[in-house]
Write a protein that holds these residues in place. Structure first.
Motif, PDB file in Angstrom:
ATOM      1  N   ASP A 228       0.812  -1.292   0.060  1.00  0.00           N
ATOM      2  CA  ASP A 228      -0.098   0.020   0.027  1.00  0.00           C
ATOM      3  C   ASP A 228       1.017   1.203  -0.001  1.00  0.00           C
ATOM      4  O   ASP A 228       0.680   2.216  -0.652  1.00  0.00           O
ATOM      5  N   GLY A 231       2.250   1.867  -3.443  1.00  0.00           N
ATOM      6  CA  GLY A 231       1.304   2.218  -4.404  1.00  0.00           C
ATOM      7  C   GLY A 231       1.275   3.759  -4.044  1.00  0.00           C
ATOM      8  O   GLY A 231       1.071   4.502  -4.982  1.00  0.00           O
ATOM      9  N   GLY A 232       1.011   4.065  -2.906  1.00  0.00           N
ATOM     10  CA  GLY A 232       0.712   5.529  -2.492  1.00  0.00           C
ATOM     11  C   GLY A 232       2.050   6.257  -2.947  1.00  0.00           C
ATOM     12  O   GLY A 232       1.840   7.554  -3.467  1.00  0.00           O
ATOM     13  N   ALA A 234       3.886   5.701  -5.408  1.00  0.00           N
ATOM     14  CA  ALA A 234       3.778   5.835  -6.902  1.00  0.00           C
ATOM     15  C   ALA A 234       2.732   6.863  -7.282  1.00  0.00           C
ATOM     16  O   ALA A 234       2.921   7.698  -8.319  1.00  0.00           O
ATOM     17  N   GLU A 235       1.633   6.982  -6.636  1.00  0.00           N
ATOM     18  CA  GLU A 235       0.681   7.933  -6.920  1.00  0.00           C
ATOM     19  C   GLU A 235       1.080   9.311  -6.530  1.00  0.00           C
ATOM     20  O   GLU A 235       0.508  10.094  -7.516  1.00  0.00           O
ATOM     21  N   GLN A 236       1.632   9.472  -5.578  1.00  0.00           N
ATOM     22  CA  GLN A 236       2.313  10.934  -5.387  1.00  0.00           C
ATOM     23  C   GLN A 236       3.135  11.367  -6.402  1.00  0.00           C
ATOM     24  O   GLN A 236       3.336  12.509  -6.586  1.00  0.00           O
ATOM     25  N   GLY A 238       3.449  10.565  -9.318  1.00  0.00           N
ATOM     26  CA  GLY A 238       2.626  11.037 -10.526  1.00  0.00           C
ATOM     27  C   GLY A 238       3.059  10.392 -12.018  1.00  0.00           C
ATOM     28  O   GLY A 238       2.428  10.974 -12.880  1.00  0.00           O
ATOM     29  N   ASP A 240       3.810   7.509 -14.789  1.00  0.00           N
ATOM     30  CA  ASP A 240       3.137   6.304 -15.504  1.00  0.00           C
ATOM     31  C   ASP A 240       4.125   5.071 -15.007  1.00  0.00           C
ATOM     32  O   ASP A 240       4.979   4.553 -15.656  1.00  0.00           O
TER      33      ASP A 240
END
Length: 330
Positions: A228, A231-232, A234-236, A238, A240
């Motif tokens: 988790d 994944g967080g 990677a999301e932050q 931004g 691909d």
């Protein structure tokens, strides 16, 4: 408040000094001065803690509080306590969750069994052959602090410390890697992850000195599944990114190490340390430790990574070539 930081020229010590100066305190940093500069507004007094009488340059000065970040030396801690312990109102010692003896079983709190104490001085290079040395020296140092200052002690068993000036590359590997985008190898694991940003740790330590908070605490943010967290991140960041889960057995077969060091996947814990990053953060949070949002943690870590150079030789993680080899083998 007049604060003595034993250290203060790098990472945790420097962050504490910077936070205390920001709040208007009079801060003295006692260090060799070789690791870097002290925070703006703090005063550096050059000492050599390897010397039996190394603290003589600050002898006779009076302080309201002391923060000791001694990493791997019981003698440093003992000499500081002998010098100042009887006349300081609040004493912080930054210890480590590495002090716990059984990281492979679920934790219950700060009363969990500790490693046998060792009253020696080590070096970072000793840890490869003797991985328990760090935690064992911290245990001996904690005991010395408690014996000398008793209920004036604030002992912080810090977990993974991240953020600006982090010299260890463990957390920073992940935002740096995510910033390149593409297929990213991650361990397919159910282990937890915990961290604390150095700026939040410094704020909490300064709060404790100001308010007289004492006791023993695990200085760490809440636990969460490692996948988790990745994944967080990677999301932050931004970019691909595709997270490619690699079975733990396959990673071991391919010579990928857990946690840290060359050819590793940082923050991935082996079975022997499965619960190292599952400590209870609630007591520390109840006293005011306030972890910042992940977006700020990632931004700070990534800025530090870019300052150092994303293509540099790292202390931890996979090189692009090594990661490609792993991806090809999956």
């Amino acid at each position: 408040m007049r604060l003595l930081v034993l250290g203060g020229t790098r990472f945790v010590g420097r962050a504490v000094a910077a936070e205390a100066v920001r709040r208007g305190h009079d801060v003295v940093c006692a260090a060799r001065g070789k690791a870097g500069a002290v925070a703006a507004g703090a005063r550096l007094v050059r000492v050599d803690r390897d010397d039996e009488d190394g603290l003589a340059p600050v002898r006779g000065e009076r302080f309201d509080a002391v923060v000791d970040v001694a990493p791997l030396s019981y003698p440093w801690v003992a000499r500081a306590l002998a010098e100042f312990g009887d006349r300081v109102g609040h004493w912080t010692f930054v210890s480590s969750i590495s002090a716990y003896a059984e990281p492979g079983i679920p934790p219950t709190g700060v009363g969990d069994p500790l490693l046998p104490p060792r009253t020696e001085q080590g070096a970072r290079e000793d840890l490869a052959a003797d991985p328990d040395l760090y935690g064992a020296v911290k245990v001996a140092s904690e005991n010395a602090v408690l014996d000398a200052v008793g209920d004036r002690a604030f002992i912080v068993r810090a977990g993974l410390i991240v953020g600006p000036d982090d010299p260890f590359d463990r957390f920073g590997y992940w935002p740096a890697r995510m910033s390149r985008g593409g297929r990213v190898v991650v361990p397919d694991t159910d282990v937890s992850a915990q961290y604390i940003d150095v700026r939040d740790l410094a704020a909490w330590i300064t709060d404790a000195a100001e308010k007289g908070v004492t006791g023993i605490y695990d200085g760490i943010g809440p636990a969460q599944p490692l996948l988790d967290l990745l994944g967080g991140i990677a999301e932050q960041v931004g970019e691909d990114v595709e997270l490619v889960r690699a079975p733990e057995e396959k990673l071991t077969e391919l010579g990928v190490k857990p946690w840290s060091g060359p050819r590793s996947l940082p923050l991935w814990l082996p079975a022997s340390h499965k619960y190292l990053a599952a400590r209870d953060a609630a007591p520390a949070l109840a006293t005011g430790l306030t972890p910042r949002a992940l977006v700020d943690v990632v931004a700070g870590a990534l800025e530090h990574e870019r300052t150092l150079g994303l293509d540099r030789k790292r202390e931890a993680g996979l090189t692009p070539v090594e990661e490609t080899e792993v991806l090809d083998a999956l």
